[in-house]
Design a protein around this motif. Structure first.
Motif, mmCIF file in Angstrom:
data_model
loop_
_atom_site.group_PDB
_atom_site.id
_atom_site.type_symbol
_atom_site.label_atom_id
_atom_site.label_comp_id
_atom_site.label_asym_id
_atom_site.label_seq_id
_atom_site.Cartn_x
_atom_site.Cartn_y
_atom_site.Cartn_z
ATOM 1 N N ASP A 178 0.836 -1.198 0.000
ATOM 2 C CA ASP A 178 0.000 0.000 0.000
ATOM 3 C C ASP A 178 0.874 1.251 0.000
ATOM 4 O OD1 ASP A 178 -2.309 -1.494 0.089
ATOM 5 O OD2 ASP A 178 -2.527 -1.338 2.279
ATOM 6 N N PRO A 179 0.285 2.392 -0.351
ATOM 7 C CA PRO A 179 1.037 3.643 -0.234
ATOM 8 C C PRO A 179 1.512 3.858 1.209
ATOM 9 C CG PRO A 179 -1.028 3.990 -1.411
ATOM 10 C CD PRO A 179 -1.077 2.586 -0.873
ATOM 11 N N VAL A 180 2.694 4.437 1.350
ATOM 12 C CA VAL A 180 3.225 4.709 2.693
ATOM 13 C C VAL A 180 2.691 6.071 3.140
ATOM 14 C CG1 VAL A 180 5.286 4.816 4.124
ATOM 15 C CG2 VAL A 180 5.274 3.387 2.060
ATOM 16 N N ASP A 181 1.484 6.045 3.692
ATOM 17 C CA ASP A 181 0.877 7.285 4.171
ATOM 18 C C ASP A 181 0.271 7.054 5.548
ATOM 19 O OD1 ASP A 181 -1.563 5.980 3.866
ATOM 20 O OD2 ASP A 181 -2.002 6.923 1.930
ATOM 21 N N ALA A 182 -0.470 8.033 6.022
ATOM 22 C CA ALA A 182 -0.962 7.990 7.404
ATOM 23 C C ALA A 182 -1.954 6.859 7.649
ATOM 24 C CB ALA A 182 -1.601 9.331 7.772
ATOM 25 N N THR A 183 -2.450 6.221 6.599
ATOM 26 C CA THR A 183 -3.392 5.111 6.790
ATOM 27 C C THR A 183 -2.679 3.757 6.820
ATOM 28 O OG1 THR A 183 -3.783 4.693 4.421
ATOM 29 C CG2 THR A 183 -5.132 6.396 5.476
ATOM 30 N N PRO A 199 5.229 -0.788 -3.746
ATOM 31 C CA PRO A 199 4.020 -0.213 -4.340
ATOM 32 C C PRO A 199 3.759 -0.786 -5.734
ATOM 33 C CG PRO A 199 5.834 1.364 -4.408
ATOM 34 C CD PRO A 199 6.304 0.197 -3.590
ATOM 35 N N SER A 200 2.484 -0.947 -6.028
ATOM 36 C CA SER A 200 2.080 -1.490 -7.327
ATOM 37 C C SER A 200 1.332 -0.421 -8.102
ATOM 38 C CB SER A 200 1.164 -2.691 -7.107
ATOM 39 O OG SER A 200 0.614 -3.135 -8.320
ATOM 40 N N PRO A 201 1.772 -0.051 -9.357
ATOM 41 C CA PRO A 201 3.026 -0.440 -9.966
ATOM 42 C C PRO A 201 4.215 0.257 -9.297
ATOM 43 C CG PRO A 201 1.896 1.183 -11.331
ATOM 44 C CD PRO A 201 1.016 0.904 -10.180
ATOM 45 N N PRO A 202 5.428 -0.175 -9.550
ATOM 46 C CA PRO A 202 5.870 -1.145 -10.546
ATOM 47 C C PRO A 202 5.724 -2.606 -10.090
ATOM 48 C CG PRO A 202 7.773 -0.287 -9.384
ATOM 49 C CD PRO A 202 6.579 0.457 -8.855
#
Ligand code: ZN
Length: 345
Positions: A178-183, A199-202
């Motif tokens: 997943d994106p590396v964010d606050a969630t 992260p997808s992609p790549p």
């Protein structure tokens, strides 16, 4: 009220609940997923006499070292020193050298199978497939290799013919995709280890990887696959349970996942009871006394809301875990009997 930095948050639970005095597994165990090298605690730098004396102290009857790899140096050293010292208490797994695919093309799988057979002839007792398979390994055209690529069948067939298990680690915790964010529930861990983020992609999605893994297990019913870290999907025990139901050639270890299992104690307890003959004990943390104590407390006690890691801040996320209080016959299966059956001990 000002915001507090997460890194400075140190909540001290004020629960007053019964607490067990468990400091080690109640019986001798087989550690079916571990290492001797760097992240196992550099035991490969010590003498075999020291190592096996420590295993006695830790209550470990048999130790599976997955570090054999695909070169000859480590395997030779481990066989010559550790296996020779205590053949009944130690085994080391071999590997696949993916870097040879580019040069060997169509013959890669057959040659890899031949190389593995040679490792087995020298003393290797299983095949370890490391995490880069699915994430980084490329074929002879430079394309990312699929986990269930039929061109690789000769490798899995060889392990089946040799009646040796394939210990396989696919993907990683779901949040690493997943994106590396606050969630992101693994935000701190990904901050500490940025190269664990896929992260997808790549990268392929987690679901692509895990479904390809399930296909691999389905397509090779004569080969036993041990899905490392609770079948590589500890967040979804229903998924792992369904694959265990479907595929008798599938087993799992619990290494490095008490944090996941212990935060879903009802689901985890059902999972352990339903699949008590398919689950292997292992820690992936070296023969570390503090880690064995945590695993024992998790499996054996009814302790509530405790830290699943040896450090002050648990490393995989800021939650606590709950003991499963498994019955003794189930503990015996997980601690020893399942691995003894699999390894012919
Ligand atoms: Zn490992």
């Amino acid at each position: 009220m000002t915001d507090l930095l997460l890194s400075q948050f140190r909540p001290q639970p004020k629960l007053v609940v019964p607490q067990s005095a468990i400091t080690a597994p109640y019986r001798r165990v087989i550690d079916a997923h571990n290492h001797l090298g760097a992240f196992g605690g550099n035991w490969d730098q010590r003498t075999p006499a020291e190592f096996f004396a420590h295993l006695d102290h830790a209550g470990v009857a048999h130790y599976v070292d997955l570090d054999g790899g695909w070169g000859e140096d480590i395997l030779t050293d481990r066989l010559r020193r550790f296996k020779a010292f205590a053949p009944d208490r130690y085994r080391v797994f071999g590997g696949v050298d993916w870097s040879k695919w580019a040069a060997e093309g169509h013959s890669f799988a057959d040659r890899s199978a031949t190389r593995f057979r040679a490792q087995v002839a020298r003393g290797a007792q299983g095949l370890k497939i490391w995490k880069p398979f699915g994430l980084h390994v490329t074929d002879d055209t430079g394309a990312l290799a699929r986990i269930d690529d039929p061109r690789l069948d000769a490798i899995w067939a060889a392990a089946g013919e040799l009646r040796l298990p394939v210990m396989i680690h696919i993907a990683d915790p779901v949040a690493f995709f997943d994106p590396v964010d606050a969630t992101n529930e693994r935000w701190e861990e990904l901050g500490a280890y940025p190269d664990w983020s896929f992260p997808s992609p790549p990268f392929p999605s987690f679901s692509t990887l895990i479904e390809a893994f399930a296909n691999l297990v389905r397509r090779h019913p004569n080969t036993t696959f041990i899905g490392a870290h609770v079948g590589c999907y500890a967040e979804n025990l229903g998924w792992v349970s369904a694959l265990l139901d479907e595929c008798p050639n599938f087993m799992v270890d619990i290494s490095a996942r008490v944090g996941e299992l212990g935060r879903q104690p009802y689901s985890a307890r059902r999972f352990f009871l339903r699949h008590s003959d398919r689950i292997l004990f292992g820690t992936d943390a070296g023969p570390d006394l503090a880690t064995y104590a945590i695993y024992a407390r998790f499996l054996e006690s009814e302790d509530e809301h405790f830290n699943y890691g040896p450090g002050e801040i648990p490393g995989q996320g800021r939650w606590h875990i709950y003991g499963l209080n498994l019955p003794r016959p189930v503990l015996d299966q997980i601690y020893y009997d399942n691995a003894a059956r699999l390894f012919g001990l």
